[in-house]
Scaffold this motif. Structure first.
Motif, PDB file in Angstrom:
ATOM      1  N   MET A  45      -4.683  -4.699  -9.392  1.00  0.00           N
ATOM      2  CA  MET A  45      -4.951  -3.517 -10.066  1.00  0.00           C
ATOM      3  C   MET A  45      -6.144  -2.649  -9.427  1.00  0.00           C
ATOM      4  N   ALA A  46      -7.226  -3.367  -9.249  1.00  0.00           N
ATOM      5  CA  ALA A  46      -8.484  -2.916  -8.673  1.00  0.00           C
ATOM      6  C   ALA A  46      -8.493  -2.097  -7.402  1.00  0.00           C
ATOM      7  N   PRO A  47      -7.653  -2.537  -6.439  1.00  0.00           N
ATOM      8  CA  PRO A  47      -7.772  -1.617  -5.246  1.00  0.00           C
ATOM      9  C   PRO A  47      -6.841  -0.481  -5.350  1.00  0.00           C
ATOM     10  N   LEU A  48      -6.033  -0.414  -6.506  1.00  0.00           N
ATOM     11  CA  LEU A  48      -5.456   0.969  -6.782  1.00  0.00           C
ATOM     12  C   LEU A  48      -6.173   1.950  -7.438  1.00  0.00           C
ATOM     13  N   SER A  49      -7.391   1.486  -7.900  1.00  0.00           N
ATOM     14  CA  SER A  49      -8.099   2.616  -8.822  1.00  0.00           C
ATOM     15  C   SER A  49      -9.021   3.444  -7.996  1.00  0.00           C
ATOM     16  N   LEU A  50      -9.438   4.371  -8.534  1.00  0.00           N
ATOM     17  CA  LEU A  50     -10.480   5.401  -7.950  1.00  0.00           C
ATOM     18  C   LEU A  50     -11.803   5.109  -8.209  1.00  0.00           C
ATOM     19  N   ALA A  51     -12.136   3.701  -8.642  1.00  0.00           N
ATOM     20  CA  ALA A  51     -13.648   3.620  -8.975  1.00  0.00           C
ATOM     21  C   ALA A  51     -14.740   3.829  -8.094  1.00  0.00           C
ATOM     22  N   ASP A  52     -15.754   4.142  -8.432  1.00  0.00           N
ATOM     23  CA  ASP A  52     -16.888   4.475  -7.490  1.00  0.00           C
ATOM     24  C   ASP A  52     -17.772   3.191  -7.586  1.00  0.00           C
ATOM     25  N   VAL A  53     -17.571   2.447  -8.842  1.00  0.00           N
ATOM     26  CA  VAL A  53     -18.342   1.231  -8.825  1.00  0.00           C
ATOM     27  C   VAL A  53     -17.813   0.117  -9.698  1.00  0.00           C
ATOM     28  N   PHE A  54     -17.596  -1.078  -8.967  1.00  0.00           N
ATOM     29  CA  PHE A  54     -16.918  -2.028  -9.493  1.00  0.00           C
ATOM     30  C   PHE A  54     -18.013  -2.981 -10.047  1.00  0.00           C
ATOM     31  N   LEU A  55     -17.749  -3.315 -11.311  1.00  0.00           N
ATOM     32  CA  LEU A  55     -18.750  -4.598 -12.166  1.00  0.00           C
ATOM     33  C   LEU A  55     -17.966  -5.785 -12.008  1.00  0.00           C
ATOM     34  N   VAL A  56     -18.484  -6.678 -11.272  1.00  0.00           N
ATOM     35  CA  VAL A  56     -17.542  -8.060 -11.182  1.00  0.00           C
ATOM     36  C   VAL A  56     -18.366  -9.061 -11.696  1.00  0.00           C
ATOM     37  N   VAL A  74     -13.041  -5.117   1.534  1.00  0.00           N
ATOM     38  CA  VAL A  74     -12.209  -4.673   2.543  1.00  0.00           C
ATOM     39  C   VAL A  74     -11.397  -3.673   2.241  1.00  0.00           C
ATOM     40  N   SER A  75     -10.756  -3.665   0.713  1.00  0.00           N
ATOM     41  CA  SER A  75      -9.556  -2.579   0.312  1.00  0.00           C
ATOM     42  C   SER A  75     -10.495  -1.545  -0.173  1.00  0.00           C
ATOM     43  N   LYS A  76     -11.736  -1.559  -0.603  1.00  0.00           N
ATOM     44  CA  LYS A  76     -12.501  -0.196  -1.189  1.00  0.00           C
ATOM     45  C   LYS A  76     -13.774  -0.239  -0.775  1.00  0.00           C
TER      46      LYS A  76
END
Length: 221
Positions: A45-56, A74-76
């Motif tokens: 799901m994460a690569p499909l999002s339009l997120a600017d920032v990923f909190l991991v 790689v994906s984002k």
């Protein structure tokens, strides 16, 4: 920084989810656009999002957060990867940076500290919790720059910088932030952020301080 910041949280602890949701209420223009509780779910799901920032989070129940960072880098490639974890040891920090993280914040911080970290990372900075920053600085002063920050003393075979990257580097060295650099060069803040990321990659570092120091050692500025 753009008015709207879209955030995707990869975290299995519901308490942290609620903390992030509560924190975001302080910034109505920021949106939590997705949430994954497992590595498997985030992988899809994460690569499909339009997120600017990923909190991991690094401690996912079915996988390592470091592997998620590597996949997202790689994906984002245009997104920012901010580690938000309980792991405060040096080895996890360095591994996360090597896998593509552009910031590292420890859980237990205040909502304002998390907001500050997101703002910094959106402006091209590399926020690191003070405790870990001091740890890196101590290594840096002791001559452990290569191990801690990814730098190297050897100048042979390193990629050359473009004219624009050199312009950005000189202004970073003078202490200007991304918005000021953009104004001085007549380009957008997002373009400045891209140039800084390229500088990090080319000089094999992860902070603005380190990029300036390595550039000075190589005679680039």
């Amino acid at each position: 920084m753009a008015d709207i910041t879209r955030i995707y949280l990869i975290e299995d602890d519901r308490t942290i989810l609620h903390f992030v949701e509560e924190t975001l209420r302080q910034r109505p223009q920021w949106k939590l656009v997705g949430h994954s509780e497992t590595f498997a779910h985030a992988q899809v799901m994460a690569p499909l999002s339009l997120a600017d920032v990923f909190l991991v989070d690094l401690g996912l129940p079915d996988g390592r957060g470091e592997d998620m960072l590597r996949a997202l880098s790689v994906s984002k490639p245009d997104a920012e990867l901010l580690v938000f974890t309980v792991f405060g040891d040096e080895s996890r920090l360095i591994a996360a940076l090597q896998m593509g993280a552009t910031g590292y914040v420890l859980k237990g911080c205040s909502g304002q500290e998390l907001i500050d970290a997101v703002e910094q990372i959106r402006e091209g900075g590399a926020p690191i919790s003070p405790l870990l920053a001091r740890m890196l600085l101590k290594q840096f002063r002791a001559g452990g720059q290569g191990a801690a920050l990814g730098g190297g003393a050897a100048g042979n075979g390193w990629p050359e910088l473009s004219d624009r990257e050199t312009d950005v580097l000189k202004l970073v060295a003078q202490g200007y932030v991304n918005k000021e650099i953009a104004q001085r060069l007549g380009i957008g803040p997002a373009t400045v952020s891209t140039h800084i990321k390229n500088l990090y990659k080319k000089l094999a570092v992860h902070t603005r301080v380190a990029v300036v120091k390595v550039a000075q050692e190589r005679g680039l500025i």
